[in-house]
Enzyme design. Structure first.
Site, PDB file in Angstrom:
ATOM      1  N   SER A  29       0.845  -1.193   0.000  1.00 29.17           N
ATOM      2  CA  SER A  29       0.000   0.000   0.000  1.00 29.17           C
ATOM      3  C   SER A  29       0.881   1.244   0.000  1.00 29.17           C
ATOM      4  O   SER A  29       1.678   1.443  -0.903  1.00 29.17           O
ATOM      5  CB  SER A  29      -0.949  -0.028   1.203  1.00 29.17           C
ATOM      6  OG  SER A  29      -1.862   1.039   1.154  1.00 29.17           O
ATOM      7  N   THR A  30       0.801   2.071   1.050  1.00 28.72           N
ATOM      8  CA  THR A  30       1.537   3.336   1.105  1.00 28.72           C
ATOM      9  C   THR A  30       3.042   3.104   0.928  1.00 28.72           C
ATOM     10  O   THR A  30       3.633   2.290   1.625  1.00 28.72           O
ATOM     11  CB  THR A  30       1.289   4.026   2.451  1.00 28.72           C
ATOM     12  OG1 THR A  30      -0.113   4.151   2.655  1.00 28.72           O
ATOM     13  CG2 THR A  30       1.934   5.402   2.481  1.00 28.72           C
ATOM     14  N   HIS A  68      -2.679  -1.036  -3.405  1.00 31.63           N
ATOM     15  CA  HIS A  68      -3.840  -0.176  -3.197  1.00 31.63           C
ATOM     16  C   HIS A  68      -3.726   1.073  -4.070  1.00 31.63           C
ATOM     17  O   HIS A  68      -2.874   1.927  -3.835  1.00 31.63           O
ATOM     18  CB  HIS A  68      -3.943   0.240  -1.723  1.00 31.63           C
ATOM     19  CG  HIS A  68      -4.152  -0.921  -0.801  1.00 31.63           C
ATOM     20  ND1 HIS A  68      -3.875  -0.856   0.545  1.00 31.63           N
ATOM     21  CD2 HIS A  68      -4.605  -2.182  -1.018  1.00 31.63           C
ATOM     22  CE1 HIS A  68      -4.152  -2.015   1.119  1.00 31.63           C
ATOM     23  NE2 HIS A  68      -4.594  -2.842   0.181  1.00 31.63           N
ATOM     24  N   MET A  88      -0.303   1.019   5.439  1.00 33.62           N
ATOM     25  CA  MET A  88      -1.091   1.175   6.656  1.00 33.62           C
ATOM     26  C   MET A  88      -2.053  -0.004   6.806  1.00 33.62           C
ATOM     27  O   MET A  88      -2.452  -0.624   5.828  1.00 33.62           O
ATOM     28  CB  MET A  88      -1.901   2.478   6.603  1.00 33.62           C
ATOM     29  CG  MET A  88      -1.071   3.740   6.600  1.00 33.62           C
ATOM     30  SD  MET A  88      -2.107   5.224   6.579  1.00 33.62           S
ATOM     31  CE  MET A  88      -2.674   5.216   4.873  1.00 33.62           C
ATOM     32  N   ASP A 118      -4.147  -5.273   5.883  1.00 29.78           N
ATOM     33  CA  ASP A 118      -4.619  -6.010   4.718  1.00 29.78           C
ATOM     34  C   ASP A 118      -3.637  -7.104   4.319  1.00 29.78           C
ATOM     35  O   ASP A 118      -2.457  -6.849   4.099  1.00 29.78           O
ATOM     36  CB  ASP A 118      -4.818  -5.039   3.545  1.00 29.78           C
ATOM     37  CG  ASP A 118      -5.546  -5.679   2.379  1.00 29.78           C
ATOM     38  OD1 ASP A 118      -6.235  -6.688   2.589  1.00 29.78           O
ATOM     39  OD2 ASP A 118      -5.429  -5.161   1.251  1.00 29.78           O
TER      40      ASP A 118
END
Length: 382
Positions: free
Chosen positions: A201-202, A228, A322, A325
């Protein structure tokens, strides 16, 4: 102590609204700048802990300013980008230059656009203030054919020009797969020896570039990535990776058979699952599943892999991001005989997702990003 935020936007109304949104929480001390030139100066004077930076501005645009900021006084930056093809390309360039994250602005009036992204903006600014900065990408796209990139003697080979070095490169990149290797799935046709899943993600685009570009053209396992991202971004991201990597990188926008030599990027604003059809493994996009918070869902991808594949043939990698997931599904892969990697805190931009995998005792190994490609080669070519 309040988090110092510099809001950079050429729209006076947007600067006012974002500044008010942040200041009203009581957690932020906010100042603003109207273009890139002011942003560079205020980065030195105000010394913010985090910055929001618009891309399209007069006098000096966000990308030019970001490059200078990362040279003079690096600071976590959250980009504000439009949901267009051009906005996606600019955002990916910003992430390569060192930006931590981005918020995609929907079409419409400024007030409506900000109302739709309020929660996301606050969440990402808070996370960025704690994020670990990583240096901007130094990799330039190459023009030689994919079939040659990374091979000994090609211009991009790090060992070209030496017989001894070329032999070492061959040894590193030519896999030897034993005939008794466990199969990912049943069926005599098109059997795969293994499969790599990556959830991120991030901070993901830069992290993925560091890993995927080190996999050779003859890497024997398909690689499937859930990053993401919104739908407008994953296509340009796949194209960018495809220019940087020896393997072919594609966005999954329709039913596709899983093949060796390819990296599959889940399409944004949707989910991606595996399915078996007549003994052949496929990837199938599907609408976002509301029971999962983040999309494309790493958790759903991992669960579907367990349903369609033997866990012993799976390698699951959980990278920066973050939340949690993918942590549960990847822990199940580990418990059922698969191998898993959690990115270590020392290299993760945001140590949320990999930390969850570690705390669930679901990580076979915990590695910094620069060691992950080497480990994938070791496992896949052993």
């Amino acid at each position: 102590m309040a988090i110092k935020v510099l809001v950079v936007d050429d729209s006076a109304l947007m600067r006012k609204k974002i500044s008010a949104l942040l200041a009203d929480t009581g957690d932020f001390a906010v100042q603003s700048a109207k273009n890139g030139i002011e942003a560079i100066a205020m980065n030195q004077e105000f010394q913010p802990d985090v910055m929001t930076l618009d891309i399209n501005m007069p006098e000096m645009d966000g990308l030019t300013a970001l490059a200078e900021i990362m040279l003079q006084r690096p600071v976590p930056v959250v980009m504000l980008s439009s949901l267009t093809a051009q906005g996606a390309l600019a955002t990916l360039e910003a992430l390569a230059l060192g930006a931590v994250d981005y918020v995609a602005k929907p079409d419409g009036t400024i007030s409506l656009a900000l109302d739709q992204i309020e929660r996301e903006l606050l969440t990402k600014v808070r996370a960025a203030a704690k994020a670990r900065l990583r240096g901007g990408a130094k990799v330039k796209p190459v023009s030689e054919p994919l079939s040659l990139r990374g091979r000994p003697g090609s211009s991009s080979s790090p060992h070209s020009g030496s017989v001894e070095s070329e032999a070492k490169w061959n040894k590193l990149t030519t896999p030897v797969i034993p005939r008794h290797k466990r199969q990912v799935k049943p069926g005599a046709e098109g059997e795969l020896e293994g499969l790599v899943l990556i959830g991120v993600s991030t901070g993901g685009p830069g992290t993925l570039e560091q890993i995927i570009r080190l996999l050779p053209y003859d890497f024997p396992y398909p690689v499937v990535i859930a990053q993401h991202m919104p739908a407008a971004f994953t296509g340009p991201f796949a194209s960018r990776l495809n220019l940087l990597c020896a393997l072919e990188v594609v966005e999954v926008g329709q039913l596709l058979a899983v093949e060796r030599g390819k990296v599959y990027i889940a399409r944004g604003s949707a989910d991606l699952v595996f399915t078996n059809r007549c003994g052949v493994l496929y990837l199938q996009p599907k609408p976002e599943d509301p029971q999962f918070r983040w999309h494309p869902s790493v958790e759903l991808l991992g669960r579907s892999a367990l349903e369609c594949c033997n866990a012993e043939g799976l390698i699951a990698v959980l990278l920066t991001g973050m939340g949690d997931d993918g942590a549960e599904a990847f822990s199940r892969i580990h418990a059922n005989g698969g191998r898993t990697i959690a990115e270590s805190e020392e290299s993760a931009v945001v140590f949320g997702m990999p930390k969850e995998l570690i705390e669930r005792r679901g990580a076979t190994l915990v590695l910094p990003v620069h060691k992950i490609a080497q480990q994938l080669l070791h496992w896949a070519c052993r």
